[in-house]
Write a protein that holds these residues in place. Structure first.
Motif, PDB file in Angstrom:
ATOM      1  N   LEU A  65       0.777  -1.246   0.045  1.00  0.00           N
ATOM      2  CA  LEU A  65       0.124   0.052  -0.201  1.00  0.00           C
ATOM      3  C   LEU A  65       0.775   1.258   0.198  1.00  0.00           C
ATOM      4  N   VAL A  66       0.524   2.239  -0.705  1.00  0.00           N
ATOM      5  CA  VAL A  66       1.230   3.408  -0.810  1.00  0.00           C
ATOM      6  C   VAL A  66       0.276   4.682  -1.069  1.00  0.00           C
ATOM      7  N   ALA A  67       0.465   5.590  -0.267  1.00  0.00           N
ATOM      8  CA  ALA A  67      -0.349   6.818  -0.200  1.00  0.00           C
ATOM      9  C   ALA A  67       0.408   8.128  -0.511  1.00  0.00           C
ATOM     10  N   ASP A  68      -0.164   9.008  -1.077  1.00  0.00           N
ATOM     11  CA  ASP A  68       0.469  10.414  -1.572  1.00  0.00           C
ATOM     12  C   ASP A  68       0.921  10.178  -2.990  1.00  0.00           C
ATOM     13  N   SER A  69       0.389  11.149  -3.749  1.00  0.00           N
ATOM     14  CA  SER A  69       0.724  10.856  -5.159  1.00  0.00           C
ATOM     15  C   SER A  69       2.157  11.135  -5.724  1.00  0.00           C
ATOM     16  N   PHE A  70       3.004  11.767  -5.050  1.00  0.00           N
ATOM     17  CA  PHE A  70       4.500  11.636  -5.452  1.00  0.00           C
ATOM     18  C   PHE A  70       5.073  10.436  -5.045  1.00  0.00           C
ATOM     19  N   ALA A  71       4.759   9.940  -3.686  1.00  0.00           N
ATOM     20  CA  ALA A  71       5.172   8.853  -3.253  1.00  0.00           C
ATOM     21  C   ALA A  71       4.852   7.496  -4.265  1.00  0.00           C
ATOM     22  N   ILE A  72       3.541   7.677  -4.624  1.00  0.00           N
ATOM     23  CA  ILE A  72       3.116   6.574  -5.504  1.00  0.00           C
ATOM     24  C   ILE A  72       3.748   6.514  -6.854  1.00  0.00           C
ATOM     25  N   GLU A  74       6.760   7.464  -7.405  1.00  0.00           N
ATOM     26  CA  GLU A  74       8.313   6.988  -6.820  1.00  0.00           C
ATOM     27  C   GLU A  74       8.273   5.814  -6.779  1.00  0.00           C
ATOM     28  N   TYR A  75       7.238   5.215  -6.430  1.00  0.00           N
ATOM     29  CA  TYR A  75       7.069   3.538  -6.353  1.00  0.00           C
ATOM     30  C   TYR A  75       6.797   2.795  -7.645  1.00  0.00           C
ATOM     31  N   LEU A  76       5.973   3.525  -8.429  1.00  0.00           N
ATOM     32  CA  LEU A  76       6.065   3.166  -9.719  1.00  0.00           C
ATOM     33  C   LEU A  76       7.279   3.031 -10.479  1.00  0.00           C
ATOM     34  N   ARG A  93      13.172  13.786 -11.538  1.00  0.00           N
ATOM     35  CA  ARG A  93      12.571  13.613 -10.653  1.00  0.00           C
ATOM     36  C   ARG A  93      12.637  14.613  -9.550  1.00  0.00           C
ATOM     37  N   ALA A  94      13.572  15.345  -9.274  1.00  0.00           N
ATOM     38  CA  ALA A  94      14.069  16.647  -8.562  1.00  0.00           C
ATOM     39  C   ALA A  94      13.142  17.764  -9.172  1.00  0.00           C
ATOM     40  N   LEU A  95      13.172  17.901 -10.318  1.00  0.00           N
ATOM     41  CA  LEU A  95      12.560  18.838 -11.004  1.00  0.00           C
ATOM     42  C   LEU A  95      10.916  18.873 -10.861  1.00  0.00           C
ATOM     43  N   SER A  96      10.563  17.519 -10.843  1.00  0.00           N
ATOM     44  CA  SER A  96       9.127  17.259 -10.491  1.00  0.00           C
ATOM     45  C   SER A  96       8.539  17.669  -9.238  1.00  0.00           C
ATOM     46  N   ARG A  97       9.492  17.670  -8.331  1.00  0.00           N
ATOM     47  CA  ARG A  97       9.280  18.174  -6.991  1.00  0.00           C
ATOM     48  C   ARG A  97       8.897  19.595  -7.022  1.00  0.00           C
ATOM     49  N   LEU A 180       5.964  13.830 -19.073  1.00  0.00           N
ATOM     50  CA  LEU A 180       6.354  12.872 -18.130  1.00  0.00           C
ATOM     51  C   LEU A 180       5.597  13.347 -16.768  1.00  0.00           C
ATOM     52  N   PHE A 181       5.978  13.096 -15.597  1.00  0.00           N
ATOM     53  CA  PHE A 181       5.212  13.106 -14.250  1.00  0.00           C
ATOM     54  C   PHE A 181       4.659  14.833 -14.136  1.00  0.00           C
ATOM     55  N   ALA A 182       5.893  15.634 -14.285  1.00  0.00           N
ATOM     56  CA  ALA A 182       5.867  17.041 -14.278  1.00  0.00           C
ATOM     57  C   ALA A 182       4.633  17.634 -14.989  1.00  0.00           C
ATOM     58  N   ASP A 183       4.273  17.044 -16.193  1.00  0.00           N
ATOM     59  CA  ASP A 183       2.929  17.318 -16.907  1.00  0.00           C
ATOM     60  C   ASP A 183       1.780  16.777 -16.124  1.00  0.00           C
TER      61      ASP A 183
END
Length: 230
Positions: A65-72, A74-76, A93-97, A180-183
């Motif tokens: 189980l993973v919660a929080d969109s950014f943590a998810i 990163e998990y994926l 990854r850092a820029l997406s933060r 990418l995820f930033a979008d």
């Protein structure tokens, strides 16, 4: 084992509206992973998966189980490295933060001033009571008062989008030729408004609106499958 994504919905379970859940839905599609969706209203979230999290999205992958969109995200990325990357490397990854921080501090509060009463109105009765009490306490104003001047807030909000507009006006996506995820982070915010509120604030010819349309069409029209609020 099947992947389950828990998403936030109002009275209509076919209309997930959480910006954070949309980030993850798009990330799963980007990775090409099969998943099923399960829905919950605000007041149902504490009962999900034995009280695992007070927020959604929640991702269940087998026994994980993973919660929080950014943590998810990163998990994926870490669990399925053979699938298309969400970050394009550690720098991405850092820029997406940074993008997430900007979106949640600039876009989300502005959209709340435009759409929060409409969000209340799409919720079920129990969730409406929770939402009104919690948001009015946070805002220090009624929902009606909070959005009363929303028409006057559109122009200043559009000005804050200039950094995004400058980028997507010269390339298809925030991250270049492909998303990418930033979008997906920024897309989630605008999808939140699109699904929950009929209030129109983006001119159709705005480069941000054109970028958003491109995002809606991604992954076989995943975002467009849920109609805009009417």
């Amino acid at each position: 084992m099947a992947i389950t994504l828990y998403e936030l919905v109002g009275r209509d379970a076919a209309r997930p509206f959480s910006p954070h859940c949309w980030k993850v839905r798009m990330a799963l599609r980007h990775k090409g992973l099969d998943f099923q969706c399960a829905t919950a209203g605000f007041t149902e979230i504490p009962g999900l998966e034995g009280g695992y999290s007070k927020i959604v999205p929640i991702l269940k992958d087998g026994e994980t189980l993973v919660a929080d969109s950014f943590a998810i995200a990163e998990y994926l990325e870490d669990t399925y490295p053979d699938r298309p990357s969400l970050f394009g490397g550690e720098g991405g990854r850092a820029l997406s933060r940074f993008v997430e921080s900007w979106s949640q501090r600039t876009i989300h509060p502005a959209l709340a001033r435009l759409a929060v009463l409409d969000i209340h109105d799409i919720l079920g009765e129990a969730d409406q009571a929770y939402f009104r009490e919690s948001r009015e306490k946070a805002f220090g104003a009624t929902l009606e008062a909070f959005v009363a001047d929303r028409a006057e807030r559109v122009a200043p909000f559009l000005k804050t989008l200039e950094p995004l507009r400058a980028i997507v006006g010269r390339q298809p996506f925030l991250c270049g030729e492909s998303p990418l995820f930033a979008d997906y982070i920024v897309f989630g915010a605008f999808q939140w408004a699109r699904v929950s509120s009929p209030f129109q604030f983006l001119p159709q010819d705005d480069p941000v609106a054109l970028w958003f349309e491109r995002c809606l069409a991604l992954h076989e029209g995943e975002g467009a499958k849920v109609p805009a609020a009417a």
